[in-house]
Design a protein around this motif. Structure first.
Motif, short mmCIF file in Angstrom:
data_model
loop_
_atom_site.label_atom_id
_atom_site.label_comp_id
_atom_site.label_asym_id
_atom_site.label_seq_id
_atom_site.Cartn_x
_atom_site.Cartn_y
_atom_site.Cartn_z
N CYS A 26 -3.40 19.94 -1.22
CA CYS A 26 -2.23 19.08 -1.37
C CYS A 26 -2.57 17.85 -2.21
CB CYS A 26 -1.71 18.63 0.00
SG CYS A 26 -0.30 17.50 -0.14
N PRO A 27 -1.88 17.67 -3.34
CA PRO A 27 -2.21 16.53 -4.21
C PRO A 27 -1.73 15.19 -3.66
CG PRO A 27 -0.35 17.74 -5.10
CD PRO A 27 -0.85 18.53 -3.92
N ASP A 28 -0.90 15.19 -2.63
CA ASP A 28 -0.36 13.95 -2.09
C ASP A 28 -0.86 13.66 -0.67
OD1 ASP A 28 1.30 13.35 -4.34
OD2 ASP A 28 2.55 15.01 -3.71
N THR A 29 -1.84 14.40 -0.21
CA THR A 29 -2.35 14.29 1.17
C THR A 29 -1.20 14.26 2.17
OG1 THR A 29 -2.56 11.87 1.09
CG2 THR A 29 -4.51 13.16 0.49
N SER A 30 -0.25 15.16 1.98
CA SER A 30 0.93 15.21 2.84
C SER A 30 0.82 16.23 3.97
CB SER A 30 2.17 15.53 2.01
OG SER A 30 2.41 14.49 1.09
N ASN A 76 0.84 -1.19 0.00
CA ASN A 76 0.00 0.00 0.00
C ASN A 76 0.88 1.25 0.00
OD1 ASN A 76 -1.58 2.24 1.39
ND2 ASN A 76 -3.15 0.72 0.98
N SER A 77 0.44 2.32 -0.65
CA SER A 77 1.24 3.54 -0.73
C SER A 77 1.47 4.17 0.64
CB SER A 77 0.59 4.56 -1.67
OG SER A 77 -0.66 4.95 -1.17
N TYR A 78 0.67 3.83 1.63
CA TYR A 78 0.88 4.35 2.98
C TYR A 78 2.22 3.89 3.54
CZ TYR A 78 -0.14 5.46 7.87
OH TYR A 78 -0.09 5.96 9.14
N THR A 79 2.65 2.71 3.17
CA THR A 79 3.89 2.16 3.70
C THR A 79 5.11 2.57 2.89
OG1 THR A 79 3.71 0.11 2.44
CG2 THR A 79 2.68 0.14 4.61
N ALA A 80 4.92 3.22 1.77
CA ALA A 80 6.04 3.59 0.90
C ALA A 80 6.43 5.05 1.11
CB ALA A 80 5.65 3.36 -0.56
N THR A 81 7.67 5.36 0.84
CA THR A 81 8.14 6.73 0.92
C THR A 81 8.63 7.19 -0.46
OG1 THR A 81 9.67 8.28 1.96
CG2 THR A 81 10.45 6.02 1.69
N VAL A 82 8.40 8.45 -0.76
CA VAL A 82 8.90 9.04 -2.00
C VAL A 82 9.79 10.24 -1.67
CG1 VAL A 82 6.98 8.28 -3.44
CG2 VAL A 82 6.81 10.46 -2.24
N TYR A 84 6.61 14.23 5.44
CA TYR A 84 7.73 14.28 4.51
C TYR A 84 7.97 12.95 3.80
CZ TYR A 84 9.00 18.95 6.11
OH TYR A 84 9.00 20.30 6.38
N ASP A 85 7.37 11.86 4.25
CA ASP A 85 7.51 10.58 3.55
C ASP A 85 6.75 10.59 2.22
OD1 ASP A 85 9.14 9.21 5.32
OD2 ASP A 85 7.45 8.55 6.53
N HIS A 86 5.69 11.41 2.12
CA HIS A 86 4.87 11.41 0.92
C HIS A 86 4.85 12.74 0.17
CE1 HIS A 86 3.59 7.79 2.98
NE2 HIS A 86 3.36 7.34 1.77
N CYS A 87 5.40 13.78 0.75
CA CYS A 87 5.49 15.08 0.09
C CYS A 87 6.52 15.00 -1.04
CB CYS A 87 5.91 16.15 1.10
SG CYS A 87 6.26 17.74 0.36
N LYS A 88 6.11 15.48 -2.22
CA LYS A 88 7.02 15.47 -3.38
C LYS A 88 7.62 16.85 -3.65
CE LYS A 88 4.63 11.59 -5.42
NZ LYS A 88 3.55 11.52 -4.42
N GLY A 89 7.25 17.85 -2.84
CA GLY A 89 7.84 19.16 -2.99
C GLY A 89 7.25 20.01 -4.09
N CYS A 90 5.96 19.84 -4.40
CA CYS A 90 5.35 20.57 -5.51
C CYS A 90 5.12 22.04 -5.20
CB CYS A 90 4.04 19.90 -5.92
SG CYS A 90 2.70 20.05 -4.71
N GLY A 91 4.94 22.40 -3.92
CA GLY A 91 4.75 23.79 -3.53
C GLY A 91 3.32 24.30 -3.57
N VAL A 92 2.36 23.44 -3.86
CA VAL A 92 0.96 23.86 -3.90
C VAL A 92 0.54 24.43 -2.54
CG1 VAL A 92 -1.43 23.03 -4.11
CG2 VAL A 92 0.29 22.35 -5.78
N CYS A 93 0.97 23.80 -1.46
CA CYS A 93 0.59 24.25 -0.11
C CYS A 93 1.02 25.70 0.12
CB CYS A 93 1.18 23.33 0.94
SG CYS A 93 2.98 23.11 0.86
#
Length: 151
Positions: free
Chosen positions: A90-94, A59-65, A107-116
């Motif tokens: 936030c498009p990644d629910t981070s 599941n993506s919950y257990t993965a980090t990007v 920070y495990d799921h934030c991709k740094g898009c800057g939308v926030c």
């Protein structure tokens, strides 16, 4: 863990890095296959907080990007008005929020898009983007001050 607050972490959160393992493309998955997001019973999963759910390892919950990111948002609690704009957009629910109060950034799921940062209405903004290697405490100490309106 690289998250804010113990209310959001589990021993499974962000335990594996995405990429490198052999994957099947979405168009190659056998029709009718079921990919369960949870181990065991999931009947009441919708009523549990994410950190209380029993996620499967894929599941993506257990993965980090986190390694994908080169810039990151830093959050200043002293300026935040808990408007929830960052959480909504936030498009990644981070964005970590509980009971309509901003708690921090996942920070495990934030991709740094800057939308926030773009949707933050405060002056100065309560979220700003910094280099990935930046120390959050150092950046918070040098936070911008409120801009005065020109007369």
């Amino acid at each position: 863990m690289s998250m804010t607050g113990s209310a959001v972490g589990t021993d499974k959160r962000g335990i594996r890095e995405l990429g490198g393992e052999e994957k099947v493309g979405w168009d190659e998955v056998q029709q009718g296959v079921v990919l369960n997001s949870f181990e065991g019973e999931s009947e009441n999963a919708a009523f549990l907080k994410p950190e209380e759910r029993n996620y499967n390892d894929f599941n993506s919950y257990t993965a980090t990007v986190a390694s994908w990111r080169i810039i990151k948002p830093v959050y200043n609690r002293d300026i935040c008005i808990d408007c929830q704009n960052c959480w909504v957009w936030c498009p990644d629910t981070s964005i970590i929020s509980r009971d309509k109060q901003m708690l921090g950034i996942d920070y495990d799921h934030c991709k740094g898009c800057g939308v926030c940062v773009e949707v933050c209405p405060t002056n100065p903004k309560s979220l700003l983007m910094f280099n990935e290697a930046a120390d959050n405490d150092v950046e918070l100490a040098g936070w911008p001050v409120k801009e005065k309106k020109a007369k």
